[in-house]
Scaffold this active site. Structure first.
Site, short mmCIF file in Angstrom:
data_model
loop_
_atom_site.label_atom_id
_atom_site.label_comp_id
_atom_site.label_asym_id
_atom_site.label_seq_id
_atom_site.Cartn_x
_atom_site.Cartn_y
_atom_site.Cartn_z
N ARG A 46 0.83 -1.22 0.00
CA ARG A 46 0.00 0.00 0.00
C ARG A 46 0.86 1.27 0.00
NH1 ARG A 46 -5.54 -0.51 1.68
NH2 ARG A 46 -6.23 -2.44 0.74
N ARG A 50 -3.57 6.75 0.85
CA ARG A 50 -4.07 7.97 1.49
C ARG A 50 -3.08 8.67 2.42
NH1 ARG A 50 -9.30 5.07 3.54
NH2 ARG A 50 -7.71 3.46 3.43
N ARG A 59 -7.26 11.89 -5.17
CA ARG A 59 -8.43 11.21 -4.60
C ARG A 59 -9.60 12.16 -4.40
NH1 ARG A 59 -12.04 8.36 -3.45
NH2 ARG A 59 -12.19 6.78 -1.82
N ASP A 95 -6.52 -3.01 -7.39
CA ASP A 95 -7.07 -3.64 -6.19
C ASP A 95 -7.32 -5.11 -6.45
OD1 ASP A 95 -8.27 -2.65 -3.40
OD2 ASP A 95 -9.41 -4.36 -4.13
N TYR A 172 -14.18 -12.41 0.17
CA TYR A 172 -14.95 -11.20 -0.19
C TYR A 172 -16.19 -11.57 -0.99
CZ TYR A 172 -11.51 -7.95 1.61
OH TYR A 172 -10.70 -7.24 2.45
O1 CP3 Z 1 0.23 -1.77 -2.44
C1 CP3 Z 1 -0.11 -0.87 -3.23
O2 CP3 Z 1 0.29 0.30 -3.10
C2 CP3 Z 1 -0.94 -1.23 -4.44
C3 CP3 Z 1 -2.34 -0.94 -4.36
C4 CP3 Z 1 -3.29 -1.86 -3.60
C5 CP3 Z 1 -4.60 -1.44 -3.26
N1 CP3 Z 1 -5.25 -2.51 -2.74
C6 CP3 Z 1 -5.16 -0.10 -3.46
C7 CP3 Z 1 -6.24 0.35 -2.57
C8 CP3 Z 1 -3.16 -3.20 -3.24
C9 CP3 Z 1 -1.97 -4.12 -3.34
C10 CP3 Z 1 -4.41 -3.59 -2.70
C11 CP3 Z 1 -4.69 -4.98 -2.25
C12 CP3 Z 1 -5.90 -5.24 -1.47
N2 CP3 Z 1 -7.14 -4.69 -1.61
C13 CP3 Z 1 -5.98 -6.21 -0.47
C14 CP3 Z 1 -4.86 -7.14 -0.08
C15 CP3 Z 1 -3.86 -6.46 0.73
C16 CP3 Z 1 -4.32 -6.12 2.09
O3 CP3 Z 1 -4.37 -4.94 2.42
O4 CP3 Z 1 -4.58 -7.08 2.80
C17 CP3 Z 1 -7.28 -6.21 0.04
C18 CP3 Z 1 -7.80 -7.06 1.17
C19 CP3 Z 1 -8.01 -5.25 -0.71
C20 CP3 Z 1 -9.45 -4.92 -0.59
C21 CP3 Z 1 -9.66 -3.51 -0.21
N3 CP3 Z 1 -9.47 -2.42 -1.05
C22 CP3 Z 1 -10.10 -3.02 1.04
C23 CP3 Z 1 -10.40 -3.88 2.25
C24 CP3 Z 1 -10.17 -1.62 0.92
C25 CP3 Z 1 -10.70 -0.65 1.94
C26 CP3 Z 1 -9.79 -0.51 3.09
C27 CP3 Z 1 -8.83 0.63 2.87
O5 CP3 Z 1 -7.64 0.45 3.08
O6 CP3 Z 1 -9.32 1.70 2.52
C28 CP3 Z 1 -9.74 -1.25 -0.38
C29 CP3 Z 1 -9.59 0.10 -0.95
C30 CP3 Z 1 -8.22 0.44 -1.45
N4 CP3 Z 1 -7.44 -0.31 -2.27
C31 CP3 Z 1 -7.52 1.65 -1.17
C32 CP3 Z 1 -6.30 1.60 -1.88
C33 CP3 Z 1 -5.21 2.65 -1.97
C34 CP3 Z 1 -8.03 2.81 -0.32
C35 CP3 Z 1 -8.22 3.93 -1.22
C36 CP3 Z 1 -8.94 5.11 -0.78
O7 CP3 Z 1 -9.94 5.07 -0.05
O8 CP3 Z 1 -8.49 6.17 -1.25
#
Ligand code: CP3
Length: 372
Positions: A46, A50, A59, A95, A172
């Site tokens: 990640r 944010r 964003r 994602d 999911y």
């Molecule tokens: O690592 C990176 O920088 C690459 C981008 C990336 C995102 N999601 C962008 C994202 C990666 C590798 C993921 C993987 C992901 N997504 C996982 C596996 C890794 C982990 O964290 O366990 C999972 C479970 C998800 C599912 C997901 N996507 C959730 C649960 C959420 C909401 C929680 C949160 O952190 O906001 C997301 C949204 C998401 N995916 C965001 C980002 C940058 C948040 C974005 C925002 O609100 O601006």
């Protein structure tokens, strides 16, 4: 003797002599091959997100799904942390849930809270009606993003592609969103073993096709996120998950695609999880690095394992924690420094920068002590 400290230079001012001739010479790819490196490679799960001001500025203007589906924005966001910190790999901004859409599962990223699925998989018929994704048609925006990023950073730092693992994606798809106890997922798995098996097979096919397409588009290493698999007992992992992971990871190996097999809460699963495959196994902070190394009998390297919350503390504290991890790695080839899970949104950017620099600096010192 003056050691060249890679951490001192922002990437775009890397002295000519410090850029890699080919990505194969980069310390991240070398670590995936378990070769000695000048210092320990570091990147952050990640790393685009944010906690970064530059990310929040974009964003504010777009919804998350619009960001994921716009290759120019994908490339720009992927490169934001690369321009800011001395990290050793870029990871494509996408994602793990995106491939579900092409299978017929509607995903939504609401403004607040985690992702939501409106038509969760709850019956055998739901599994049977799932389509197999065609990555080129359904996920073209990710592939185009990879091409753009690769052309920008080629020869500088390597590019990581990724996918969710079948179990984590299934959780999911079945729960309809995030979960704390995976009750619906496990119930489905226990009560409908045949439908579960079909679901895992369909997801595995989609994941493998997507990962191969990502490599064709420019990804040089792939990470499989099995973020929530730690909720399973070793017996259930072995029975319901292991064969599918092994198949995916074997196939990647056959194609010479370096892979990272990542999960959290996996201390009790590590011997099995490592056996399912992966050149590198990702671990969180709930196990000490040297112990994790003892559990892994396959010769795989390790990625991890700083608690993301440590980055909220003052620099002296998280540097001390990072040093302890590097001391435990004890110069073994195949250690990639990372957090045990993603960077939290409230993390200070300066701390991420200070940590990346420190990893390079301190591990270079350890290496030079070893060679004298
Ligand atoms: O690592 C990176 O920088 C690459 C981008 C990336 C995102 N999601 C962008 C994202 C990666 C590798 C993921 C993987 C992901 N997504 C996982 C596996 C890794 C982990 O964290 O366990 C999972 C479970 C998800 C599912 C997901 N996507 C959730 C649960 C959420 C909401 C929680 C949160 O952190 O906001 C997301 C949204 C998401 N995916 C965001 C980002 C940058 C948040 C974005 C925002 O609100 O601006």
């Amino acid at each position: 003797m003056g050691i060249q400290l890679p951490g001192q230079y922002p990437l775009w001012q890397y002295p000519e002599s410090n850029t890699f001739m080919t990505s194969q010479d980069s310390r991240f790819i070398k670590a995936c091959r378990k070769e000695q490196t000048d210092c320990t490679p570091v990147w952050f799960m990640r790393q685009a997100g944010r906690y970064m001001k530059a990310y929040r500025a974009i964003r504010k203007k777009y919804s998350l799904i619009d960001m994921f589906k716009n290759p120019d924005l994908v490339a720009e966001i992927t490169l934001q942390p690369v321009k800011e910190f001395s990290i050793d790999a870029a990871i494509i901004f996408a994602d793990i849930l995106l491939p579900l859409e092409g299978m017929g599962i509607g995903i939504e990223f609401p403004q607040a809270g985690g992702p939501v699925i409106h038509n969760p998989v709850r019956k055998t018929a739901d599994v049977e009606s799932l389509r197999i994704v065609d990555p080129v048609a359904d996920l073209d925006y990710v592939l185009e993003g990879l091409r753009l990023v690769r052309s920008e950073i080629d020869g500088k730092i390597p590019l990581i592609g990724f996918a969710g693992a079948p179990f984590t994606l299934a959780s999911y798809a079945i729960e309809g969103g995030s979960s704390s106890n995976y009750l619906i997922t496990k119930n489905f798995m226990y009560r409908n073993p045949d439908a579960w098996d079909l679901l895992m097979k369909k997801l595995s096919r989609a994941i493998l096709a997507f990962l191969k397409a990502q490599v064709e588009a420019g990804a040089q290493v792939v990470q499989i996120f099995d973020s929530w698999v730690g909720c399973l007992s070793p017996e259930d992992y072995g029975h319901y998950v292991f064969p599918h992971m092994k198949k995916i990871l074997n196939e990647l190996r056959r194609e010479n695609i370096p892979s990272i097999n990542f999960g959290t809460g996996t201390a009790g699963l590590l011997p099995l999880l490592a056996e399912s495959g992966g050149d590198i196994v990702g671990v969180d902070w709930r196990i000490s690095l040297d112990q994790a190394w003892n559990f892994i009998r396959t010769g795989a390297g390790i990625q991890g394992n700083l608690d993301p919350v440590a980055l909220m503390a003052p620099p002296d504290f998280f540097k001390q924690k990072a040093a302890e991890i590097l001391d435990k790695a004890a110069g073994r080839p195949g250690h990639i420094f990372n957090l045990g899970h993603g960077i939290l949104p409230s993390t200070p950017e300066d701390s991420v920068k200070a940590l990346a620099d420190y990893i390079h600096e301190y591990s270079a010192t350890l290496n030079s002590q070893k060679s004298t």
